[in-house]
Design an enzyme around this catalytic site. Structure first.
Site, PDB file in Angstrom:
ATOM      1  N   GLY A  16     103.959 -10.067  26.081  1.00  0.00           N
ATOM      2  CA  GLY A  16     102.434  -9.594  25.356  1.00  0.00           C
ATOM      3  C   GLY A  16     101.115 -10.038  24.559  1.00  0.00           C
ATOM      4  N   ARG A  17      99.948  -9.897  24.603  1.00  0.00           N
ATOM      5  CA  ARG A  17      99.028 -10.113  23.331  1.00  0.00           C
ATOM      6  C   ARG A  17      97.854  -8.951  22.979  1.00  0.00           C
ATOM      7  NH1 ARG A  17      98.211 -15.975  24.149  1.00  0.00           N
ATOM      8  NH2 ARG A  17      98.663 -17.009  25.681  1.00  0.00           N
ATOM      9  N   GLY A  18      97.344  -9.271  22.236  1.00  0.00           N
ATOM     10  CA  GLY A  18      96.510  -7.725  21.540  1.00  0.00           C
ATOM     11  C   GLY A  18      95.598  -8.865  20.299  1.00  0.00           C
ATOM     12  N   GLY A  21      97.432 -10.474  17.326  1.00  0.00           N
ATOM     13  CA  GLY A  21      98.887 -12.543  18.084  1.00  0.00           C
ATOM     14  C   GLY A  21      99.141 -12.029  19.102  1.00  0.00           C
ATOM     15  N   LYS A  36     105.977 -11.177  16.740  1.00  0.00           N
ATOM     16  CA  LYS A  36     104.956 -11.113  16.663  1.00  0.00           C
ATOM     17  C   LYS A  36     103.844 -11.807  16.121  1.00  0.00           C
ATOM     18  CE  LYS A  36     100.923  -7.285  17.055  1.00  0.00           C
ATOM     19  NZ  LYS A  36      99.810  -6.792  17.615  1.00  0.00           N
ATOM     20  N   ASP A 130      96.811   2.901  13.010  1.00  0.00           N
ATOM     21  CA  ASP A 130      96.646   2.416  14.621  1.00  0.00           C
ATOM     22  C   ASP A 130      97.861   2.999  15.077  1.00  0.00           C
ATOM     23  OD1 ASP A 130      95.117   1.656  16.352  1.00  0.00           O
ATOM     24  OD2 ASP A 130      95.700  -0.531  15.843  1.00  0.00           O
TER      25      ASP A 130
END
Length: 414
Positions: A16-18, A21, A36, A130
């Site tokens: 996955g991407r955020g 990163g 990560k 978060d």
């Protein structure tokens, strides 16, 4: 393509991407791990790297069944990475995208698990900052809990704090995801443990309703709602659960429960929620649909409206609106006091019972038009009735056959 992360780990596949990163499926000395890898611009920030190293002990020491444990922190050239336990499952956002909302029992069970993880973190002096569905992982290999829920684990501890350096954000910036930001953060106060409770209560509201209590529209409007608006009740929610939500969504941080208290209270509610289906509620609009087509008066049935989900305006240039709520650790300007004091157009956020017409929609306007016509017809009928009555009274007086007033007259002579 595989790549080495430090001397001990190999990243094989992107999971996955955020905005902070990329998460990789990796391999380490003890088996599979999640890695990560933070963005290169973050890795080149020496101040951030120094803070990263300082946080190492606290993050490595955080262990709880409902926390994704950090196994290692890697600083190697341009690579800055957190090595974490690999959870076989999905994140809570993916489940919400598929089901829209959860049954109250399952929603409360998930929130109780996350509260357990927060309690451990807060006891260690760590604030997550978060908490949101993207950062809650569901362990599909774990035992099923109340309502058929999978064990929930909170991840991404420490990332927001690492990125929120004074040089990067300054005093006029805030870090976070707009829908879940506590009012004190919006007002520029330092984040304490209570901000995580507020965010978790927002997540629980979203699990129950299918939308967040203050989200939708431009980020500035979202931030203002957190500070100025009160959360509106959800139709069909048990009162005990609603009162708990209201307390944890309080504007004053001191009014909220601690994480351990919240977990205990949520678990106490589970028996009364058993067997309840998902709430029947439609989400409110951020703004009225002024350009919606009017319903034809001759139509036998009101036109069905397309189901639209609210999404925040992208905060990162080039981001897709549908994915904007996934952007994390986004720097935003702190609103000025005069901006927070005013109410934005369209921020009344009362959820509607399922099937009720949407405010400002064609169905709503048609219903209002029918009510106006009915009231107008009633008024015409009333005026006509009054006019006829007056005409009859006048006619009686003119021909001398109307009733006579004898209150002050003398009796007639025989």
């Amino acid at each position: 393509m595989a790549r080495k992360i430090g001397s001990r780990y190999t990243a094989h596949q992107i999971l996955g991407r955020g905005s902070a990163g990329t998460v990789w499926l990796g391999e380490g000395p003890e088996g599979p791990v999640a890695i990560k890898l933070l963005r290169e611009d973050l890795a080149s920030d020496q101040e951030l790297v120094s803070r990263f190293v300082q946080e190492r002990t606290a993050l490595l020491g955080l262990e709880n069944p409902h926390v994704v444990s950090v196994r290692d922190l890697v600083v190697d050239g341009n690579d800055l990475a957190l090595v974490m336990d690999l959870v076989r499952g999905t994140d809570l956002r993916t489940r919400l995208d598929r089901e829209r909302r959860l049954a109250p029992e399952a929603a409360v069970a998930v929130a109780a698990d996350v509260a357990d993880g927060l309690a451990a973190a807060h006891a260690a002096g760590i604030v997550h900052r978060d908490v949101k569905p993207e950062n809650v992982l569901l362990d599909m290999q774990g035992p099923l809990g109340p309502g058929g829920s999978h064990p929930a684990l909170l991840t991404d501890f420490g990332v927001a704090k690492l990125i929120d350096t004074p040089r990067r954000t300054r005093a006029t910036k805030i870090i976070g995801t707009p829908d879940y930001l506590a009012p004190e953060i919006v007002e520029g106060l330092p984040p304490r443990a209570a901000v995580d409770i507020y965010a978790l209560a927002t997540v629980l509201y979203e699990l129950l309703a299918g939308f967040t209590p203050f989200g939708g529209g431009h980020p500035g409007a979202v931030l203002r709602r957190h500070v100025t608006e009160r959360v509106v009740p959800l139709p069909g929610i048990p009162d005990e659960l609603w009162q708990l939500l209201v307390q944890c969504l309080a504007k004053a941080p001191a009014s909220r429960l601690r994480a351990s208290e919240l977990s205990a209270r949520l678990r106490e509610l589970l028996p009364m929620l058993a067997g309840m289906g998902p709430l029947e509620v439609d989400e409110p609009d951020a703004e009225q649909e002024d350009d919606a087509p009017e319903e034809s008066p001759a139509s036998a049935e009101p036109a069905r409206e397309p189901v639209r989900r609210r999404g925040a305006v992208p905060l990162v240039p080039g981001a897709k609106p549908a994915d904007s709520n996934r952007d994390t650790h986004t720097s935003m300007r702190v609103p000025a006091p005069d901006e927070l004091a005013g109410g934005a157009r369209g921020t009344a956020r009362a959820p509607r019972a399922s099937g009720a017409p949407r405010p400002g929609s064609a169905r709503n306007r048609a219903a209002a038009r029918r009510r106006r016509l009915a009231l107008g017809a009633g008024a015409v009928a009333l005026v006509a009735a009054v006019g006829v009555g007056s005409w009859l009274a006048a006619g009686d007086d003119e021909d001398g056959t109307g009733p006579q007033d004898t209150r002050n007259s003398a009796p007639a002579s025989p």
